[in-house]
Design an enzyme around this catalytic site. Structure first.
Site, PDB file in Angstrom:
ATOM      1  N   CYS A 112      37.049 -44.451 103.839  1.00 22.68           N
ATOM      2  CA  CYS A 112      38.062 -43.696 103.609  1.00 22.68           C
ATOM      3  C   CYS A 112      37.762 -42.265 104.259  1.00 22.68           C
ATOM      4  O   CYS A 112      36.629 -41.953 104.750  1.00 22.68           O
ATOM      5  CB  CYS A 112      38.035 -42.882 102.134  1.00 22.68           C
ATOM      6  SG  CYS A 112      39.250 -41.763 101.656  1.00 22.68           S
TER       7      CYS A 112
ATOM      8  N   CYS B 288      45.285 -51.178  86.208  1.00 21.90           N
ATOM      9  CA  CYS B 288      45.396 -50.188  87.377  1.00 21.90           C
ATOM     10  C   CYS B 288      44.901 -50.478  88.685  1.00 21.90           C
ATOM     11  O   CYS B 288      43.817 -51.070  88.867  1.00 21.90           O
ATOM     12  CB  CYS B 288      44.326 -48.905  86.972  1.00 21.90           C
ATOM     13  SG  CYS B 288      44.539 -48.409  85.063  1.00 21.90           S
TER      14      CYS B 288
ATOM     15  N   CYS C 128      49.664 -49.302  86.416  1.00 25.02           N
ATOM     16  CA  CYS C 128      49.388 -48.022  87.017  1.00 25.02           C
ATOM     17  C   CYS C 128      49.108 -48.094  88.606  1.00 25.02           C
ATOM     18  O   CYS C 128      48.359 -48.771  88.697  1.00 25.02           O
ATOM     19  CB  CYS C 128      48.549 -47.265  85.972  1.00 25.02           C
ATOM     20  SG  CYS C 128      48.131 -45.666  86.671  1.00 25.02           S
TER      21      CYS C 128
ATOM     22  N   CYS D  18      49.265 -40.010  84.959  1.00 27.87           N
ATOM     23  CA  CYS D  18      47.698 -39.865  84.403  1.00 27.87           C
ATOM     24  C   CYS D  18      46.962 -39.241  85.324  1.00 27.87           C
ATOM     25  O   CYS D  18      46.732 -39.179  86.623  1.00 27.87           O
ATOM     26  CB  CYS D  18      47.457 -41.588  84.583  1.00 27.87           C
ATOM     27  SG  CYS D  18      45.640 -41.872  84.283  1.00 27.87           S
TER      28      CYS D  18
END
Length: 400
Positions: free
Chosen positions: A65, A109, A142, A202
């Site tokens: 990342c 999810c 989600c 969420c």
């Protein structure tokens, strides 16, 4: 205790406690812990009965990342020896999701490391959502893909997504100490974009990063104002090779008080026990079910959870029941307001506690540091931190 009686009354009326009352919950002594759990449990049962919603994480893209979130094992410069892989194909993700659904999960999810999705990434995830829903009738999906650009939430909604996760993680005042590559305001904006598109929002927090009681109350009050349908509570997993590897400052009692405070401030919201529960609550996990009404089943993004069957046994042994697919999670007044959108990272869709990051994508891969070179912190339970080596991105069966 007058404080607890007041908080129960306010919780049953959906009335916001004062900051002083919320801080007082965090300051209660261990001798009063069962009283605190019992009081918050009354509020939990009022709005959710004894139901526990199960959620299952699928890590679509792991590691590498460009963001520098200090808690995250997938961050730029992380030396944590986690799995690293690029996008799963829709059929691979659907197969992984099916394992969770078979284990009792009501929601899947879908999480991808990265600052935020490109339009091509949204296309990929849209295809994955369609594949999952085609194979698993009635399942909620989600997405957790990082910071959203204009129009992307609408596209995910059109593809069949029910919800979007993006955690605030910590207070606005201390956010810059945790992350420098994006802002607290960026996170708030993404949650609001999801809500505007009709997705169930969420958004939650990570506890155990060295924050003060005031910081915890600040972020939970901010979440109450933002009004997500679900608030995941993560407890930092101090992965070796991350900047917060030495932050071993949570006890099971502290975790329970934090969960109780969140329930009092957000009485009618899906409060989800997320990343780090096995590491910090340990044998006290069943008590947490009196405070939360939602947990993750099995493993997380980059760390392993306890066996899925152990989760199911814990729920049954504690006198709770798994929420069925035909049951609406949220109380009627919230479900009606959500207009059928459903209900809402440590690590994942609501669990970014050290073992995984919400917005994290491609960056320079760092070499792993041998465990022997990392000094031990007194009292640290590093033996409970297990890097995920099964499920998505591997040839081994998932834990569900």
């Amino acid at each position: 205790m007058d404080l607890l009686n007041t908080l129960v009354d306010k919780g049953l009326r959906r009335e916001l406690p004062t900051r002083e009352e919320a801080l007082a919950v965090l300051a209660t002594p261990d001798d009063a812990l069962l009283d605190v759990v019992a009081a918050a449990g009354k509020v939990r049962r009022q709005w959710f009965g004894r139901r526990v919603k199960l959620n299952y994480l699928v890590n679509l893209k792991s590691g590498l990342c460009p963001e520098d979130c200090s808690y995250c094992s997938q961050r730029l410069g992380s030396k944590a020896e986690i799995l690293k892989y690029t996008w799963l194909k829709p059929e691979e993700a659907s197969k992984a999701a099916a394992a969770g659904v078979a284990g009792g999960a009501k929601r899947v999810c879908l999480v991808a490391s990265g600052r935020g999705p490109t339009d091509r990434d949204v296309d990929r995830v849209s295809q994955t959502i369609e594949a999952i829903k085609e194979q698993n009738e009635g399942v909620e999906v989600c997405a957790c893909l990082g910071l959203l650009s204009e129009g992307q939430a609408d596209r995910l909604r059109s593809a069949g997504a029910d919800a979007y996760n993006h955690n605030l993680n910590t207070s606005e005042g201390t956010y810059g100490e945790i992350t420098t590559t994006h802002t607290y305001a960026d996170r708030v904006d993404t949650v609001q974009q999801a809500q505007a598109a009709g997705l169930s929002a969420c958004s939650g927090l990570i506890a155990g990063m060295g924050e003060s009681d005031e910081d915890l109350v600040d972020v939970v009050f901010s979440l109450r104002e933002l009004d997500p349908d679900s608030v995941p509570v993560n407890f930092l997993i101090p992965f070796e090779g991350t900047p917060l590897a030495k932050e071993w400052n949570l006890t099971p009692q502290r975790c329970l008080r934090i969960l109780a405070m969140v329930r009092f401030v957000c009485p009618d919201v899906e409060v989800r026990l997320a990343g780090g529960r096995e590491v910090h609550l340990r044998s006290m996990q069943p008590l947490a079910l009196h405070l939360v009404n939602s947990i993750f089943l099995g493993d997380y993004l980059t760390s392993e959870g306890q066996a899925g069957q152990a989760d199911l046994d814990m729920i049954a042994d504690a006198g709770f029941e798994v929420e069925g697919a035909g049951t609406t999670t949220l109380p009627r007044h919230r479900a009606d307001a959500a207009a059928g959108c459903g209900s809402h990272a440590a690590e994942g869709c609501g669990s970014h506690a050290g073992g995984g990051c919400g917005p994290c994508g491609e960056g320079a891969e760092a070499e792993a540091v041998p465990a022997a070179e990392v000094p031990e912190t007194p009292g640290a339970r590093t033996d409970l931190v297990a890097v995920r080596r099964r499920g998505a991105g591997t040839d081994l069966a998932p834990n569900a």
